[in-house]
Design an enzyme around this catalytic site. Structure first.
Site, PDB file in Angstrom:
ATOM      1  N   LYS A   1       0.837  -1.204   0.000  1.00  0.00           N
ATOM      2  CA  LYS A   1       0.000   0.000   0.000  1.00  0.00           C
ATOM      3  C   LYS A   1       0.871   1.252   0.000  1.00  0.00           C
ATOM      4  O   LYS A   1       0.701   2.140  -0.823  1.00  0.00           O
ATOM      5  CB  LYS A   1      -0.900   0.046   1.250  1.00  0.00           C
ATOM      6  CG  LYS A   1      -1.830  -1.122   1.421  1.00  0.00           C
ATOM      7  CD  LYS A   1      -2.717  -0.943   2.654  1.00  0.00           C
ATOM      8  CE  LYS A   1      -1.967  -1.029   3.974  1.00  0.00           C
ATOM      9  NZ  LYS A   1      -1.480  -2.377   4.292  1.00  0.00           N
TER      10      LYS A   1
ATOM     11  N   ARG B   1      -9.662   1.132   8.117  1.00  0.00           N
ATOM     12  CA  ARG B   1      -9.217  -0.236   8.396  1.00  0.00           C
ATOM     13  C   ARG B   1     -10.270  -1.015   9.178  1.00  0.00           C
ATOM     14  O   ARG B   1     -10.043  -2.181   9.489  1.00  0.00           O
ATOM     15  CB  ARG B   1      -7.935  -0.189   9.225  1.00  0.00           C
ATOM     16  CG  ARG B   1      -6.649  -0.533   8.476  1.00  0.00           C
ATOM     17  CD  ARG B   1      -5.506  -0.444   9.473  1.00  0.00           C
ATOM     18  NE  ARG B   1      -4.296  -1.094   9.069  1.00  0.00           N
ATOM     19  CZ  ARG B   1      -3.260  -0.490   8.510  1.00  0.00           C
ATOM     20  NH1 ARG B   1      -3.317   0.789   8.201  1.00  0.00           N
ATOM     21  NH2 ARG B   1      -2.164  -1.167   8.245  1.00  0.00           N
TER      22      ARG B   1
ATOM     23  N   ARG C   1      11.844  -6.168   5.563  1.00  0.00           N
ATOM     24  CA  ARG C   1      11.779  -4.712   5.784  1.00  0.00           C
ATOM     25  C   ARG C   1      12.358  -4.370   7.156  1.00  0.00           C
ATOM     26  O   ARG C   1      13.108  -3.412   7.289  1.00  0.00           O
ATOM     27  CB  ARG C   1      10.321  -4.228   5.681  1.00  0.00           C
ATOM     28  CG  ARG C   1      10.188  -2.735   5.920  1.00  0.00           C
ATOM     29  CD  ARG C   1       8.789  -2.226   5.665  1.00  0.00           C
ATOM     30  NE  ARG C   1       7.817  -2.761   6.613  1.00  0.00           N
ATOM     31  CZ  ARG C   1       6.527  -2.467   6.611  1.00  0.00           C
ATOM     32  NH1 ARG C   1       6.048  -1.657   5.696  1.00  0.00           N
ATOM     33  NH2 ARG C   1       5.708  -2.977   7.514  1.00  0.00           N
TER      34      ARG C   1
ATOM     35  N   ARG D   1      10.992  -3.209  10.109  1.00  0.00           N
ATOM     36  CA  ARG D   1      10.561  -2.082  10.934  1.00  0.00           C
ATOM     37  C   ARG D   1      10.350  -2.572  12.366  1.00  0.00           C
ATOM     38  O   ARG D   1      10.299  -3.800  12.591  1.00  0.00           O
ATOM     39  CB  ARG D   1       9.236  -1.565  10.342  1.00  0.00           C
ATOM     40  CG  ARG D   1       8.980  -0.105  10.519  1.00  0.00           C
ATOM     41  CD  ARG D   1       7.808   0.330   9.666  1.00  0.00           C
ATOM     42  NE  ARG D   1       6.564  -0.328  10.055  1.00  0.00           N
ATOM     43  CZ  ARG D   1       5.450  -0.281   9.325  1.00  0.00           C
ATOM     44  NH1 ARG D   1       5.428   0.377   8.192  1.00  0.00           N
ATOM     45  NH2 ARG D   1       4.360  -0.890   9.740  1.00  0.00           N
TER      46      ARG D   1
ATOM     47  N   ARG E   1      -0.800  -9.156  13.206  1.00  0.00           N
ATOM     48  CA  ARG E   1      -1.354  -8.119  12.323  1.00  0.00           C
ATOM     49  C   ARG E   1      -2.163  -8.740  11.185  1.00  0.00           C
ATOM     50  O   ARG E   1      -3.194  -8.197  10.778  1.00  0.00           O
ATOM     51  CB  ARG E   1      -0.222  -7.250  11.759  1.00  0.00           C
ATOM     52  CG  ARG E   1       0.245  -6.212  12.762  1.00  0.00           C
ATOM     53  CD  ARG E   1       1.654  -5.746  12.505  1.00  0.00           C
ATOM     54  NE  ARG E   1       1.833  -5.062  11.249  1.00  0.00           N
ATOM     55  CZ  ARG E   1       3.025  -4.912  10.660  1.00  0.00           C
ATOM     56  NH1 ARG E   1       4.106  -5.419  11.216  1.00  0.00           N
ATOM     57  NH2 ARG E   1       3.121  -4.247   9.542  1.00  0.00           N
TER      58      ARG E   1
END
Ligand code: B4P
Length: 196
Positions: A13, A88, A135, A137, A148
């Site tokens: 996204k 969301r 990634r 993070r 998640r």
């Protein structure tokens, strides 16, 4: 152009929204980025949001609604936007509908020529986990990622039907190279009018 970008965590996204917003010269409004900046700046919002984000939970609806309402009232939002990561939940989507009617200039004008589009990027779970682990993070450890994904299936996935029912859904296969996904999005959205 008024676009919502949906999809599971790691679907791309943020990647696609940033690229297309800069191409089309409209604001890229990422609720995740705004929340992370608030955490770093230790604002009241950031302090409330941090524990939810670290755990992989959604930040409470009311905080997000206040945040988005304030952002939509800023002058640059009147010429179109890409909203990345919001709504969301179903209550956030219902709130946003109402907001678009209330904010002068921000809402879609009536009629099929000039309407909101909700883009859903679909990517299988195993690909998402691999992408997010690489990634790296703060909230990208395997346990949080799995949580998640579960939260996404329970709370966010129902929005696909919400926007499909309203004939606003644009479904795109996100399990391809970034350039291929961008090209398909450009093609799928090229018939849309710019809303003012
Ligand atoms: P977000 O910041 O929205 O993060 P995300 O869903 O994890 O990432 P995104 O899908 O944008 O993936 P990206 O393009 O970066 O949310 C973070 C947290 O904020 C949430 O968990 C929640 O706590 C909170 N939050 C935000 N909005 C909220 C709301 N409305 N309500 C409640 N809480 C909210 O891509 C991921 C990786 O994949 C990158 O490394 C990228 O390089 C790579 N990638 C992208 N496309 C690829 C491709 N086609 N091929 C290969 N790799 C690709």
């Amino acid at each position: 152009m008024q676009l919502i970008f949906m999809g599971p965590p790691g679907a791309g996204k943020g990647t696609q929204a940033q690229l297309l917003a800069s191409l089309w010269n409209i604001p890229h409004i990422s609720t995740g980025d705004i929340l992370r900046a608030s955490v770093v700046a230790k604002t009241a919002l950031g302090q409330k949001a941090q524990s939810y984000m670290d755990a992989g939970d959604l930040v409470p609806d009311q905080l997000l609604m206040d945040l988005v309402q304030e952002r939509m009232n800023q002058p640059d939002a009147s010429a179109g936007w890409i909203l990345d990561g919001f709504p969301r939940t179903v209550p956030q989507a219902a709130f946003f509908d109402q907001l678009l009617c209330d904010v002068p200039g921000a809402g879609p004008k009536s009629g099929k020529d000039c309407a909101l589009r909700a883009v859903n990027l679909d990517v299988p779970d195993n690909v998402l986990v691999t992408r997010l682990l690489s990634r790296g993070r703060q909230d990208d450890n395997e346990q949080t990622i799995r949580h998640r994904l579960q939260v996404y299936r329970e709370q966010t996935e129902p929005l696909i039907e919400f926007y499909r029912d309203r004939q606003q859904l644009v479904a795109v296969d996100g399990d391809r190279s970034m350039a291929e996904v961008t090209a398909e999005l450009q093609q799928a959205l090229s018939g849309d009018q710019i809303c003012h």
